[in-house]
Design a protein around this motif. Structure first.
Motif, PDB file in Angstrom:
ATOM      1  N   PHE A   1       2.453   1.869  -3.616  1.00  3.90           N
ATOM      2  CA  PHE A   1       1.445   2.222  -4.450  1.00  3.90           C
ATOM      3  C   PHE A   1       1.246   3.784  -4.331  1.00  3.90           C
ATOM      4  N   TRP A   2       1.063   4.131  -2.959  1.00  2.00           N
ATOM      5  CA  TRP A   2       0.952   5.550  -2.630  1.00  2.00           C
ATOM      6  C   TRP A   2       2.129   6.406  -2.949  1.00  2.00           C
TER       7      TRP A   2
ATOM      8  N   VAL B   1       1.983   6.951  -6.729  1.00  2.00           N
ATOM      9  CA  VAL B   1       0.994   8.095  -7.374  1.00  2.00           C
ATOM     10  C   VAL B   1       1.529   9.611  -6.947  1.00  2.00           C
ATOM     11  N   LEU B   2       2.278   9.421  -5.763  1.00  2.00           N
ATOM     12  CA  LEU B   2       2.845  10.988  -5.546  1.00  2.00           C
ATOM     13  C   LEU B   2       3.987  11.211  -6.433  1.00  2.00           C
TER      14      LEU B   2
ATOM     15  N   GLY C   1       0.891  -1.155  -0.061  1.00  2.46           N
ATOM     16  CA  GLY C   1       0.031   0.030   0.005  1.00  2.46           C
ATOM     17  C   GLY C   1       0.864   1.218   0.033  1.00  2.46           C
ATOM     18  N   LEU C   2       1.748   1.288   0.812  1.00  4.25           N
ATOM     19  CA  LEU C   2       2.868   2.479   0.680  1.00  4.25           C
ATOM     20  C   LEU C   2       3.541   2.848  -0.588  1.00  4.25           C
TER      21      LEU C   2
END
Length: 142
Positions: A42-43, A46-47, A39-40
């Motif tokens: 992926f985040w 995106v950033l 999850g981190l």
């Protein structure tokens, strides 16, 4: 619990199937950590993508060029007029001091272009008929 008893792993059982699934605490922690790391990641991706998109200049995104090819009908130090293949339409482009002119791969000036030459012109846009590049080549065919 006394100090002599061992810690038992967590277990889940189903009364109907009479099966027991034993899940060690260390396995549960590993699975949870992997889910959190995915999850981190992926985040973070995106950033990172958003930061790349915002660093590109807006003019580079919107910039479009217009190309025209035709037979040179008229040439002056400040403009060039070309006609299309069937001589049914003409286009005139302004020549500025920033216009790059090349004849057979050699940098030239507008006075060296002759009517009857075939030219490829790169304009800034269809609505702004200013030539940024004029290429004249004897190998172009009409």
């Amino acid at each position: 619990m006394s100090s002599k008893e061992e810690a038992k792993p967590a277990s889940v059982s189903s009364v109907r199937s009479e099966r027991t699934v034993v899940l060690n605490l260390s396995s549960l922690v590993k699975v949870t950590l992997v889910i959190i790391l995915v999850g981190l990641s992926f985040w973070g991706g995106v950033l990172y993508g958003d930061s790349l998109r915002s660093s590109i200049a807006p003019s580079a995104i919107v910039e479009h060029h217009y190309y025209a090819i035709g037979l040179v009908v008229y040439i002056s130090p400040t403009s060039i007029t070309i006609s299309n293949e069937d001589n049914t339409g003409q286009q005139t482009f302004a020549i500025t001091n920033k216009t790059l002119i090349s004849i057979n791969g050699v940098r030239s000036n507008a006075s060296q272009i002759k009517p009857g030459n075939i030219a490829l012109i790169k304009g800034r846009s269809k609505s702004s008929p200013i030539a940024s590049v004029i290429l004249v080549n004897s190998h172009f065919s009409g």
